[in-house]
Design a protein around this motif. Structure first.
Motif, PDB file in Angstrom:
ATOM      1  N   ILE A  26      33.707  67.408  63.707  1.00 56.54           N
ATOM      2  CA  ILE A  26      34.467  66.020  63.813  1.00 56.54           C
ATOM      3  C   ILE A  26      34.128  65.037  62.647  1.00 56.54           C
ATOM      4  N   VAL A  27      32.832  65.305  62.011  1.00 61.14           N
ATOM      5  CA  VAL A  27      32.676  64.634  60.780  1.00 61.14           C
ATOM      6  C   VAL A  27      33.473  65.257  59.727  1.00 61.14           C
ATOM      7  N   ILE A  28      33.497  66.361  59.618  1.00 61.84           N
ATOM      8  CA  ILE A  28      34.138  67.027  58.396  1.00 61.84           C
ATOM      9  C   ILE A  28      35.913  66.754  58.599  1.00 61.84           C
ATOM     10  N   THR A  29      36.283  66.725  59.567  1.00 60.16           N
ATOM     11  CA  THR A  29      37.689  66.309  59.952  1.00 60.16           C
ATOM     12  C   THR A  29      37.892  64.890  59.568  1.00 60.16           C
ATOM     13  N   LEU A  30      37.189  64.131  60.034  1.00 59.79           N
ATOM     14  CA  LEU A  30      37.071  62.688  59.709  1.00 59.79           C
ATOM     15  C   LEU A  30      37.061  62.039  58.266  1.00 59.79           C
ATOM     16  N   GLY A  31      36.036  62.843  57.803  1.00 60.41           N
ATOM     17  CA  GLY A  31      35.937  62.794  56.197  1.00 60.41           C
ATOM     18  C   GLY A  31      36.927  63.262  55.350  1.00 60.41           C
ATOM     19  N   ILE A  32      37.510  64.363  55.809  1.00 53.81           N
ATOM     20  CA  ILE A  32      38.909  64.886  55.056  1.00 53.81           C
ATOM     21  C   ILE A  32      39.765  63.802  55.224  1.00 53.81           C
ATOM     22  N   GLU A  33      39.982  63.320  56.573  1.00 54.07           N
ATOM     23  CA  GLU A  33      41.183  62.290  56.836  1.00 54.07           C
ATOM     24  C   GLU A  33      40.816  60.994  55.949  1.00 54.07           C
ATOM     25  N   MET A  35      39.309  60.937  53.155  1.00 52.65           N
ATOM     26  CA  MET A  35      39.381  61.131  51.830  1.00 52.65           C
ATOM     27  C   MET A  35      41.000  61.279  51.184  1.00 52.65           C
ATOM     28  N   ILE A  36      41.540  61.710  52.348  1.00 53.26           N
ATOM     29  CA  ILE A  36      43.206  61.776  52.054  1.00 53.26           C
ATOM     30  C   ILE A  36      43.775  60.482  51.927  1.00 53.26           C
ATOM     31  N   PHE A  37      43.296  59.617  52.921  1.00 54.34           N
ATOM     32  CA  PHE A  37      43.593  58.189  53.197  1.00 54.34           C
ATOM     33  C   PHE A  37      43.447  57.358  51.772  1.00 54.34           C
ATOM     34  N   ALA A 131      34.224  52.989  49.236  1.00 52.71           N
ATOM     35  CA  ALA A 131      35.463  53.092  49.089  1.00 52.71           C
ATOM     36  C   ALA A 131      36.380  52.000  49.643  1.00 52.71           C
ATOM     37  N   ALA A 132      36.027  51.801  51.167  1.00 50.96           N
ATOM     38  CA  ALA A 132      36.551  50.766  51.991  1.00 50.96           C
ATOM     39  C   ALA A 132      36.318  49.458  51.276  1.00 50.96           C
ATOM     40  N   ASN A 133      35.010  49.118  50.974  1.00 50.39           N
ATOM     41  CA  ASN A 133      34.691  47.757  50.333  1.00 50.39           C
ATOM     42  C   ASN A 133      35.320  47.491  48.962  1.00 50.39           C
ATOM     43  N   LYS A 134      35.565  48.455  48.023  1.00 48.38           N
ATOM     44  CA  LYS A 134      36.259  48.586  46.815  1.00 48.38           C
ATOM     45  C   LYS A 134      37.694  48.121  47.046  1.00 48.38           C
ATOM     46  N   ARG A 135      38.112  48.537  48.016  1.00 47.92           N
ATOM     47  CA  ARG A 135      39.882  48.511  47.991  1.00 47.92           C
ATOM     48  C   ARG A 135      39.741  46.794  48.656  1.00 47.92           C
ATOM     49  N   ILE A 136      38.972  46.457  49.426  1.00 45.11           N
ATOM     50  CA  ILE A 136      38.746  45.253  49.978  1.00 45.11           C
ATOM     51  C   ILE A 136      38.885  44.264  48.798  1.00 45.11           C
ATOM     52  N   ASP A 137      37.603  44.378  48.037  1.00 42.42           N
ATOM     53  CA  ASP A 137      37.232  43.526  46.955  1.00 42.42           C
ATOM     54  C   ASP A 137      38.593  43.402  46.040  1.00 42.42           C
ATOM     55  N   ILE A 138      39.144  44.603  45.551  1.00 40.09           N
ATOM     56  CA  ILE A 138      40.400  44.715  44.818  1.00 40.09           C
ATOM     57  C   ILE A 138      41.454  43.757  45.243  1.00 40.09           C
TER      58      ILE A 138
END
Length: 146
Positions: A26-33, A35-37, A131-138
């Motif tokens: 599950i973690v690998i699958t969600l992690g890949i998702e 990363m692609i996002f 990565a999420a926080n960086k996108r939100i800050d930008i």
């Protein structure tokens, strides 16, 4: 009274390793998702900070929960393995050091596997949070004037 010890003795490894394997998958699958996002992320697609926050934080809770609970699943396997070792010693009446050490070392493999699942899960979680926080800050800095 029903005796579960033979069942546990036979299947505890399969149960614990199956759970930890599922958690890892599950973690690998969600992690890949995730990363692609983040690779395909386009800020222009968002006009609302709330929608952005929802999208960038998707699946992070699940990854974090798995990462923080995998060691406990492994520890459960170890505790049950130790219980089985002592039960078998009590049933046989022998207290040989070799059988005790073998049983305990086999039980500890569950904890090791739990930690092995937890460490990459938490690394993936932390990278995705960053990565999420960086996108939100930008986004916030680019839309400050609006």
């Amino acid at each position: 009274m029903v005796d579960f010890m033979p069942f546990l003795n036979e299947y505890i490894d399969i149960i614990i390793f199956g759970i930890l394997g599922s958690m890892s998958f599950i973690v690998i699958t969600l992690g890949i998702e995730r990363m692609i996002f983040f690779i395909r992320f386009k800020e222009e697609k968002y006009d609302d900070l709330h929608k952005l926050k929802i999208d960038v934080s998707r699946n992070l809770t699940c990854i974090g929960i798995i990462g923080s609970n995998a060691p406990y699943v492994g520890l459960l396997g170890t505790v049950v393995g130790i219980i089985i070792t002592f039960y078998n010693m009590g049933q046989s009446g022998s207290f040989e050091t070799a059988s005790i050490m073998t049983g305990l070392s086999l039980a500890l493999k569950a904890t090791a596997l739990g930690i092995l699942v937890a460490i990459p899960s938490l690394v993936i979680h932390d990278f995705a949070i960053r990565a999420a926080n960086k996108r939100i800050d930008i986004f916030q800095s680019n839309h400050k004037d609006k």
